[in-house]
Design a protein around this motif. Structure first.
Motif, PDB file in Angstrom:
ATOM      1  N   ARG A 210      20.747 -41.170  -7.685  1.00 13.64           N
ATOM      2  CA  ARG A 210      20.349 -41.957  -6.519  1.00 13.64           C
ATOM      3  C   ARG A 210      18.917 -42.471  -6.620  1.00 13.64           C
ATOM      4  O   ARG A 210      18.165 -42.454  -5.663  1.00 13.64           O
ATOM      5  CB  ARG A 210      20.533 -41.148  -5.246  1.00 13.64           C
ATOM      6  CG  ARG A 210      21.942 -40.691  -4.998  1.00 13.64           C
ATOM      7  CD  ARG A 210      22.135 -40.182  -3.616  1.00 13.64           C
ATOM      8  NE  ARG A 210      21.207 -39.086  -3.294  1.00 13.64           N
ATOM      9  CZ  ARG A 210      21.090 -38.534  -2.082  1.00 13.64           C
ATOM     10  NH1 ARG A 210      21.838 -38.993  -1.094  1.00 13.64           N
ATOM     11  NH2 ARG A 210      20.254 -37.550  -1.878  1.00 13.64           N
ATOM     12  N   PRO A 212      16.214 -45.232  -6.490  1.00 17.67           N
ATOM     13  CA  PRO A 212      16.171 -46.547  -5.832  1.00 17.67           C
ATOM     14  C   PRO A 212      15.783 -47.685  -6.768  1.00 17.67           C
ATOM     15  O   PRO A 212      16.009 -48.847  -6.442  1.00 17.67           O
ATOM     16  CB  PRO A 212      15.109 -46.348  -4.746  1.00 17.67           C
ATOM     17  CG  PRO A 212      14.227 -45.279  -5.280  1.00 17.67           C
ATOM     18  CD  PRO A 212      15.100 -44.364  -6.063  1.00 17.67           C
ATOM     19  N   GLY A 259      20.894 -48.978   0.220  1.00 23.96           N
ATOM     20  CA  GLY A 259      19.785 -48.109   0.584  1.00 23.96           C
ATOM     21  C   GLY A 259      20.232 -46.856   1.301  1.00 23.96           C
ATOM     22  O   GLY A 259      19.537 -45.821   1.254  1.00 23.96           O
ATOM     23  N   TYR A 260      21.372 -46.917   1.991  1.00 25.91           N
ATOM     24  CA  TYR A 260      21.904 -45.706   2.619  1.00 25.91           C
ATOM     25  C   TYR A 260      22.244 -44.644   1.582  1.00 25.91           C
ATOM     26  O   TYR A 260      22.121 -43.440   1.841  1.00 25.91           O
ATOM     27  CB  TYR A 260      23.147 -46.038   3.440  1.00 25.91           C
ATOM     28  CG  TYR A 260      22.874 -46.848   4.672  1.00 25.91           C
ATOM     29  CD1 TYR A 260      22.300 -46.269   5.799  1.00 25.91           C
ATOM     30  CD2 TYR A 260      23.185 -48.202   4.730  1.00 25.91           C
ATOM     31  CE1 TYR A 260      22.054 -47.010   6.952  1.00 25.91           C
ATOM     32  CE2 TYR A 260      22.946 -48.952   5.877  1.00 25.91           C
ATOM     33  CZ  TYR A 260      22.378 -48.348   6.978  1.00 25.91           C
ATOM     34  OH  TYR A 260      22.127 -49.086   8.106  1.00 25.91           O
ATOM     35  N   ALA A 263      18.873 -43.120   0.306  1.00 20.83           N
ATOM     36  CA  ALA A 263      18.049 -42.434   1.310  1.00 20.83           C
ATOM     37  C   ALA A 263      18.480 -40.982   1.466  1.00 20.83           C
ATOM     38  O   ALA A 263      19.563 -40.562   1.027  1.00 20.83           O
ATOM     39  CB  ALA A 263      18.150 -43.165   2.644  1.00 20.83           C
ATOM     40  N   TYR A 358      15.910 -46.215   4.314  1.00 20.25           N
ATOM     41  CA  TYR A 358      15.444 -45.552   3.093  1.00 20.25           C
ATOM     42  C   TYR A 358      13.923 -45.438   3.086  1.00 20.25           C
ATOM     43  O   TYR A 358      13.370 -44.353   2.804  1.00 20.25           O
ATOM     44  CB  TYR A 358      15.915 -46.318   1.861  1.00 20.25           C
ATOM     45  CG  TYR A 358      15.173 -45.912   0.606  1.00 20.25           C
ATOM     46  CD1 TYR A 358      15.489 -44.735  -0.041  1.00 20.25           C
ATOM     47  CD2 TYR A 358      14.140 -46.706   0.100  1.00 20.25           C
ATOM     48  CE1 TYR A 358      14.796 -44.341  -1.181  1.00 20.25           C
ATOM     49  CE2 TYR A 358      13.450 -46.328  -1.029  1.00 20.25           C
ATOM     50  CZ  TYR A 358      13.772 -45.140  -1.673  1.00 20.25           C
ATOM     51  OH  TYR A 358      13.083 -44.752  -2.795  1.00 20.25           O
ATOM     52  N   ARG A 362      11.746 -41.884   3.446  1.00 25.70           N
ATOM     53  CA  ARG A 362      10.899 -41.362   2.392  1.00 25.70           C
ATOM     54  C   ARG A 362       9.447 -41.207   2.844  1.00 25.70           C
ATOM     55  O   ARG A 362       8.772 -40.247   2.492  1.00 25.70           O
ATOM     56  CB  ARG A 362      10.960 -42.291   1.172  1.00 25.70           C
ATOM     57  CG  ARG A 362      12.245 -42.208   0.395  1.00 25.70           C
ATOM     58  CD  ARG A 362      12.478 -40.800  -0.155  1.00 25.70           C
ATOM     59  NE  ARG A 362      13.716 -40.671  -0.874  1.00 25.70           N
ATOM     60  CZ  ARG A 362      13.814 -40.756  -2.192  1.00 25.70           C
ATOM     61  NH1 ARG A 362      12.732 -41.049  -2.926  1.00 25.70           N
ATOM     62  NH2 ARG A 362      14.976 -40.580  -2.781  1.00 25.70           N
TER      63      ARG A 362
END
Length: 365
Positions: A210, A212, A259-260, A263, A358, A362
């Motif tokens: 995962r 990004p 982005g889900y 995140a 996201y 963070r």
């Protein structure tokens, strides 16, 4: 003086000869003399070769005689007095009043419009009359958005692969809704391209734990791929540019919804629930400004409640609600159809909130 090439030289006519044959000419079968046309004189009337003077005789076969079919003489067209030639749509010209035949009723005309031409789109008529071309999706798409948001929140609470199922649905509906919102339908190639970009980004995130960064990498590759495909198109340059922009944006929105997946699970739960609450409140039958303020407040309250009564949850909920309102506004622009409301109106609020969920998750920990 005649302009015929055979006039008078061979004994078959001339001024004052009246077609008499020379004494030394051989006996010929009597033939009927053609009638002279007005202004043609007697040269062509009594000349048996006159029909060959204006008709060119080919002595061999050409490609035209082999390829071209015989052309029949066109029948004269009688204009219909009742037909009316209408101007092109959007030209602003008023069609001419056509003559009506005797005994027929007078034609009926529709109500007058400010644009002067009834053949315009609803959005164009709204702009010409000073009205807004925006139609809000309404309560039913808002409820579907809320259901999809709750599915995202529940999937994030269960695990990564449970989140992946509603996320893939969101990405597919986002790509289809964006193309239909731009008036490009069916546009199967562009929808498939944007959806495949989202799937590629999801697969890359799963492989890279995962990360990004793969979202930006996949987006760059898909922009280049979209550009190559549009360069191979045979459409007009304007249409190719329009198709390129629609394809790139559709792929960007579908990929950004990933982005889900990148995140944290808690941020996804807070953000998805906040979007669900904000969209339901936004669809209430109150004024636009009031409903927007109430929607942000609902997102803040939902985030605060789901986030463990913490300010971080309220901030994530506020950011998700604001992005959802932007997507909701875009989905209602330019007199969209009901299909747009049930695709873009459902998906764009959630897709627009993905990157913010996201980022705030963070930053706020």
């Amino acid at each position: 003086m005649t302009n015929q090439p055979y006039g008078g030289g061979y004994g078959y006519g001339g001024h004052g000869s009246h077609g008499a044959q020379e004494p030394h000419a051989p006996y010929q079968q009597p033939r009927s003399q053609p009638q002279a046309w007005p202004g043609q004189g007697y040269d062509n009337a009594y000349d048996p070769y006159a029909d060959q003077q204006h008709t060119q005789q080919w002595q061999g076969q050409t490609w035209e005689t082999q390829m071209q079919p015989p052309v029949a003489a066109a029948a004269p067209v009688t204009p219909d007095p009742v037909q009316v030639s209408e101007p092109a749509p959007g030209s602003g010209q008023v069609p001419e009043p056509a003559p009506v035949a005797a005994g027929e009723p007078e034609p009926e005309y529709g109500p007058a419009t400010l644009a002067g031409n009834a053949r315009i789109t609803d959005a164009q008529r709204a702009r010409a009359e000073g009205r807004s071309p925006i139609i809000e999706p309404g309560m039913q798409p808002a409820l579907l958005t809320a259901v999809l948001g709750l599915l995202l929140a529940g999937g994030a609470a269960l695990g990564t692969y449970a989140l992946l199922v509603p996320l893939v649905v969101l990405q597919g509906v986002t790509a289809a809704g964006w193309f239909r919102l731009n008036g490009m339908w069916p546009a199967r190639q562009g929808i498939a391209l944007g959806f495949l970009g989202a799937l590629a980004a999801d697969a890359a995130m799963l492989v890279s734990d995962r990360s990004p960064g793969v979202i930006l990498g996949t987006l760059g590759v898909w922009v280049l791929l979209s550009l190559v495909l549009q360069l191979r198109s045979h459409a007009d340059p304007d249409e190719r540019m329009y198709g390129l922009m629609a394809t790139v944006v559709a792929a960007a929105l579908a990929i950004a919804a990933g982005g889900y997946l990148a995140a944290d699970a808690d941020a996804v739960v807070v953000g998805a629930v906040a979007v669900a609450a904000a969209m339901v409140v936004r669809a209430l039958p109150v004024g636009t400004a009031a409903s927007a303020v109430l929607a942000v407040a609902a997102g803040v309250g939902a985030g605060y409640a789901v986030g463990g009564m913490a300010s971080e949850g309220a901030l994530v909920g506020a950011g998700a609600a604001v992005c959802a309102l932007i997507g909701h506004r875009v989905a209602g622009y330019d007199y969209p159809s009901r299909f747009v409301h049930f695709t873009a109106g459902v998906a764009l609020p959630l897709a627009a909130a993905g990157p913010v969920v996201y980022t705030l998750g963070r930053v706020l920990g």
